[in-house]
Design an enzyme around this catalytic site. Structure first.
Site, PDB file in Angstrom:
ATOM      1  N   ARG A 191       5.292 -12.484   9.890  1.00  0.00           N
ATOM      2  CA  ARG A 191       5.974 -11.217   9.605  1.00  0.00           C
ATOM      3  C   ARG A 191       7.389 -11.279  10.137  1.00  0.00           C
ATOM      4  O   ARG A 191       7.641 -11.917  11.157  1.00  0.00           O
ATOM      5  CB  ARG A 191       5.311 -10.063  10.364  1.00  0.00           C
ATOM      6  CG  ARG A 191       3.947  -9.721   9.983  1.00  0.00           C
ATOM      7  CD  ARG A 191       3.439  -8.627  10.911  1.00  0.00           C
ATOM      8  NE  ARG A 191       3.835  -7.326  10.427  1.00  0.00           N
ATOM      9  CZ  ARG A 191       3.180  -6.684   9.464  1.00  0.00           C
ATOM     10  NH1 ARG A 191       2.132  -7.216   8.898  1.00  0.00           N
ATOM     11  NH2 ARG A 191       3.586  -5.507   9.068  1.00  0.00           N
ATOM     12  N   GLU A 212       0.875  -1.163   0.000  1.00  0.00           N
ATOM     13  CA  GLU A 212       0.000   0.000   0.000  1.00  0.00           C
ATOM     14  C   GLU A 212       0.920   1.223   0.000  1.00  0.00           C
ATOM     15  O   GLU A 212       1.799   1.330   0.857  1.00  0.00           O
ATOM     16  CB  GLU A 212      -0.868  -0.008   1.264  1.00  0.00           C
ATOM     17  CG  GLU A 212      -1.913   1.065   1.196  1.00  0.00           C
ATOM     18  CD  GLU A 212      -2.707   1.217   2.482  1.00  0.00           C
ATOM     19  OE1 GLU A 212      -2.660   0.330   3.341  1.00  0.00           O
ATOM     20  OE2 GLU A 212      -3.363   2.266   2.596  1.00  0.00           O
ATOM     21  N   LYS A 220       4.725   0.866   9.500  1.00  0.00           N
ATOM     22  CA  LYS A 220       4.856   2.115   8.763  1.00  0.00           C
ATOM     23  C   LYS A 220       4.306   3.283   9.563  1.00  0.00           C
ATOM     24  O   LYS A 220       4.822   4.393   9.475  1.00  0.00           O
ATOM     25  CB  LYS A 220       4.109   2.007   7.425  1.00  0.00           C
ATOM     26  CG  LYS A 220       4.946   1.372   6.343  1.00  0.00           C
ATOM     27  CD  LYS A 220       4.223   1.356   5.021  1.00  0.00           C
ATOM     28  CE  LYS A 220       3.261   0.211   4.960  1.00  0.00           C
ATOM     29  NZ  LYS A 220       2.587   0.044   3.674  1.00  0.00           N
TER      30      LYS A 220
HETATM   31  P1  ATP Z   1       3.094  -2.178   8.089  1.00  0.00           P
HETATM   32  O1  ATP Z   1       2.232  -2.947   9.028  1.00  0.00           O
HETATM   33  O2  ATP Z   1       4.536  -2.189   8.403  1.00  0.00           O
HETATM   34  O3  ATP Z   1       2.594  -0.813   7.828  1.00  0.00           O
HETATM   35  P2  ATP Z   1       1.760  -3.383   5.910  1.00  0.00           P
HETATM   36  O4  ATP Z   1       1.597  -4.850   5.989  1.00  0.00           O
HETATM   37  O5  ATP Z   1       0.595  -2.546   6.210  1.00  0.00           O
HETATM   38  O6  ATP Z   1       3.035  -2.972   6.730  1.00  0.00           O
HETATM   39  P3  ATP Z   1       1.755  -3.311   3.075  1.00  0.00           P
HETATM   40  O7  ATP Z   1       2.159  -2.217   2.190  1.00  0.00           O
HETATM   41  O8  ATP Z   1       0.339  -3.689   3.147  1.00  0.00           O
HETATM   42  O9  ATP Z   1       2.305  -2.951   4.507  1.00  0.00           O
HETATM   43  O10 ATP Z   1       2.659  -4.586   2.798  1.00  0.00           O
HETATM   44  C1  ATP Z   1       2.982  -5.068   1.528  1.00  0.00           C
HETATM   45  C2  ATP Z   1       3.368  -6.505   1.650  1.00  0.00           C
HETATM   46  O11 ATP Z   1       4.490  -6.661   2.511  1.00  0.00           O
HETATM   47  C3  ATP Z   1       2.250  -7.325   2.228  1.00  0.00           C
HETATM   48  O12 ATP Z   1       2.120  -8.518   1.497  1.00  0.00           O
HETATM   49  C4  ATP Z   1       2.687  -7.583   3.644  1.00  0.00           C
HETATM   50  O13 ATP Z   1       2.155  -8.769   4.108  1.00  0.00           O
HETATM   51  C5  ATP Z   1       4.208  -7.615   3.516  1.00  0.00           C
HETATM   52  N1  ATP Z   1       4.842  -7.230   4.765  1.00  0.00           N
HETATM   53  C6  ATP Z   1       4.640  -6.115   5.479  1.00  0.00           C
HETATM   54  N2  ATP Z   1       5.349  -6.109   6.614  1.00  0.00           N
HETATM   55  C7  ATP Z   1       6.042  -7.266   6.628  1.00  0.00           C
HETATM   56  C8  ATP Z   1       6.950  -7.870   7.538  1.00  0.00           C
HETATM   57  N3  ATP Z   1       7.300  -7.267   8.673  1.00  0.00           N
HETATM   58  N4  ATP Z   1       7.458  -9.076   7.226  1.00  0.00           N
HETATM   59  C9  ATP Z   1       7.120  -9.681   6.085  1.00  0.00           C
HETATM   60  N5  ATP Z   1       6.271  -9.182   5.183  1.00  0.00           N
HETATM   61  C10 ATP Z   1       5.721  -7.989   5.442  1.00  0.00           C
HETATM   62 MG    MG Z   2      -1.226  -3.264   5.109  1.00  0.00          MG
END
Ligand code: ATP
Ligand code: MG
Length: 566
Positions: free
Chosen positions: A267, A42, A277
């Site tokens: 994660r 995102e 983020k």
């Molecule tokens: P955050 O919680 O850090 O804001 P998010 O999951 O909301 O991260 P996205 O932009 O939705 O961020 O993530 C893009 C992809 O990266 C998704 O498939 C998510 O599952 C993966 N991802 C995000 N954080 C991690 C992590 N700590 N370890 C592994 N994969 C991750």
């Molecule tokens: Mg997300």
């Protein structure tokens, strides 16, 4: 900490559980043997090392199984998203060494299609326009043990829902006044299934669709369908989406479209940092760090600026593997990976971070010698360079002790050491500053027979020190980074505190160093090993007049116990 991983010898590793699933699907000719993954960020912030893990996993599987991997922006929330983030994400994925070729997509490309899907649900009596406010919806959701309350709008006719939804799209209603909800089960033990909101009214300008829309699909209504539209075979998500899977399956089934297979993995968490983020944005906005690419940040751009290489991050991602249960990876492993990479790649150079003057009393006053030094003992092809030597040099203050213990193999009164790529010297006396009692000068004699090519060049002494000749030394600003947080898990918060209370006040120290003159050629992002100290990278703030270095990692490998003085 549940688990800490220690790097092992690189052997053929066994399949991880995701690869096992994919190989089983391949054996059964599911999807005619196609493997198609995607990385779906995102665009509401910069990517961090956790995303790097996901990128390496998704693109890695695409490569391994001769498949394809899409980059898709899940851009359903115009309020938090921005092209700045889109651009940075593309830069980071490319920098990590991956290529989506012609497969760059946006969930916003599918808004019309998603709208059609919503209409299908309405026509089937599986979605309704609800007049409750966000608060009312959350209040009537119930709890996992207590069923929720059905909305009065739930019994609306198909025609009325269709009409109201179209009028929502046409902009007739203010933000928050109505939503479209899936009609599933307000008593489901899975809270996700209790008539979740699938469309909301939001009069906001989207970074791609502008003002075309004033209703936006919720992430949950966009993500799975976007995977379906792209005919993704294996939708790899993090564990928190496990409870969303029944909902995604429900949408796919009710709409009647292609079903990807969702697989969840844990994660990535890393010690001494935060990874969401939202928190990283807070650190940036509230000025705790100097931007998203502050070298202390766990962001990909921060790591890049600090001096991490794409190979070291890919290697890290591969070494940690994929887990089904949450765990925390020791940041030392990440540092181990960059050390291993830079050891092979970076040229050695001599820099003195905390200088004290050494005067060689028996060395000719105005003589300057150009001594040869090996650039990288791990790679002969890197050749040698000339390093000037003269009567007055700097060594590290720590490399001298007036009254040393027996095991101190560095310089001390009456003791000998070798100067790297130069002579053996012997300490004869010291001069102190009368006011501070600090050592101002160390007086030594050198043995002319001990440099390379001379008869005693192989004479052994216990210690070898790095040094820099005073006259030719170049000064540089050095930024020494430490952990951003003082606590192994800053999200494990004591009462009355926030994660920000665990910020390390000493995470950045700036000093001035003396460096051998060959450093004058250094360009931004060049990486060096400062002999005996660590790996350093030329920062983007650097100019030929004002060199600035970031410390990537200290040399000492905290996986190995003994401190070796080479
Ligand atoms: P955050 O919680 O850090 O804001 P998010 O999951 O909301 O991260 P996205 O932009 O939705 O961020 O993530 C893009 C992809 O990266 C998704 O498939 C998510 O599952 C993966 N991802 C995000 N954080 C991690 C992590 N700590 N370890 C592994 N994969 C991750
Ligand atoms: Mg997300």
């Amino acid at each position: 900490m549940e688990e800490k991983k220690i790097p092992e010898e690189k052997t053929e590793r066994s399949l991880n559980f995701i690869e096992e699933i994919i190989e089983e699907d391949l054996r059964n000719n599911v999807n005619e043997g196609r493997v198609h993954t995607r990385f779906p960020p995102e665009p509401n912030g910069y990517l961090h090392i956790g995303h790097a893990k996901s990128i390496c996993l998704n693109f890695g599987l695409g490569k391994k199984y001769n498949g394809k991997t899409n980059l898709r922006f899940d851009d359903t929330n115009p309020v938090k998203e921005d092209v700045e983030y889109v651009d940075s994400i593309m830069e980071d994925v490319r920098w990590l060494g991956f290529d989506w070729e012609d497969r760059l997509f946006y969930a916003s490309d599918y808004f019309e299609q998603l709208y059609e899907y919503a209409i299908i649900l309405i026509r089937k009596g599986k979605a309704y326009v609800c007049d409750m406010s966000a608060e009312e919806i959350s209040e009537t959701r119930g709890t996992p043990s207590r069923p929720g309350k059905e909305s009065q709008s739930r019994t609306r006719s198909e025609e009325e829902n269709f009409d109201l939804f179209n009028r929502m799209r046409a902009g007739e209603f203010p933000d928050g006044s109505r939503v479209l909800r899936a009609k599933i089960d307000m008593a489901s033990p899975n809270m996700q299934m209790r008539d979740p909101v699938i469309y909301r009214i939001l009069h906001a300008t989207h970074h791609r669709t502008g003002d075309k829309w004033c209703i936006y699909p919720m992430y949950d209504f966009a993500h799975g369908q976007s995977d379906s539209i792209e005919r993704i075979t294996h939708s790899i998500c993090t564990l928190e989406f496990e409870v969303h899977r029944p909902l995604y399956d429900w949408f796919i089934r009710e709409i009647g479209i292609y079903a990807p297979r969702q697989i969840e993995f844990a994660r990535l968490n890393v010690t001494y940092t935060v990874m969401s983020k939202r928190k990283l944005l807070e650190l940036v906005q509230e000025g705790y760090v100097n931007g998203w690419d502050d070298p202390r940040m766990p962001t990909i751009c921060g790591l890049r600026r600090r001096g991490f290489t794409p190979g070291s991050i890919r290697n890290f991602a591969d070494t940690i593997g994929v887990a089904k249960r949450d765990n925390v990876i020791d940041v030392n492993l990440l540092e181990f990976c960059i050390r291993e990479d830079l050891n092979k790649k970076s040229n050695r150079i001599m820099a003195v971070l905390n200088p004290v003057k050494v005067i060689l009393d028996n060395y000719p006053d105005d003589q300057i010698e150009e001594l040869e030094s090996v650039n990288n003992p791990e790679d002969e092809s890197k050749g040698k360079r000339k390093v000037p030597f003269s009567k007055t040099i700097f060594i590290e203050r720590d490399d001298f002790m007036e009254d040393p213990p027996n095991k101190f193999f560095r310089l001390a009164p009456g003791r000998e050491v070798r100067l790297k790529a130069a002579y053996i010297i012997r300490c004869e006396s010291v001069v102190k500053d009368p006011k501070t009692d600090e050592i101002a000068e160390i007086h030594c004699t050198y043995d002319p027979q001990t440099k390379s090519g001379m008869p005693d060049s192989n004479r052994k002494v216990k210690g070898t020190l790095h040094w820099v000749s005073e006259k030719q030394a170049v000064t540089a600003e050095i930024r020494l980074y430490d952990r951003l947080f003082t606590k192994e898990n800053p999200e494990d918060i004591e009462e009355g505190k926030t994660y920000k209370d665990y910020l390390n006040p000493d995470s950045l120290k700036v000093i001035t160093a003396m460096i051998e003159p060959s450093v004058k050629n250094a360009r931004i992002s060049d990486k060096y090993q400062f002999e005996r100290i660590g790996y350093f990278c030329v920062d983007k703030d650097s100019t030929p007049q004002n060199l600035v270095f970031n410390r990537v990692v200290p040399l000492k490998d905290s996986w190995s116990k003994a401190e070796k003085v080479k």
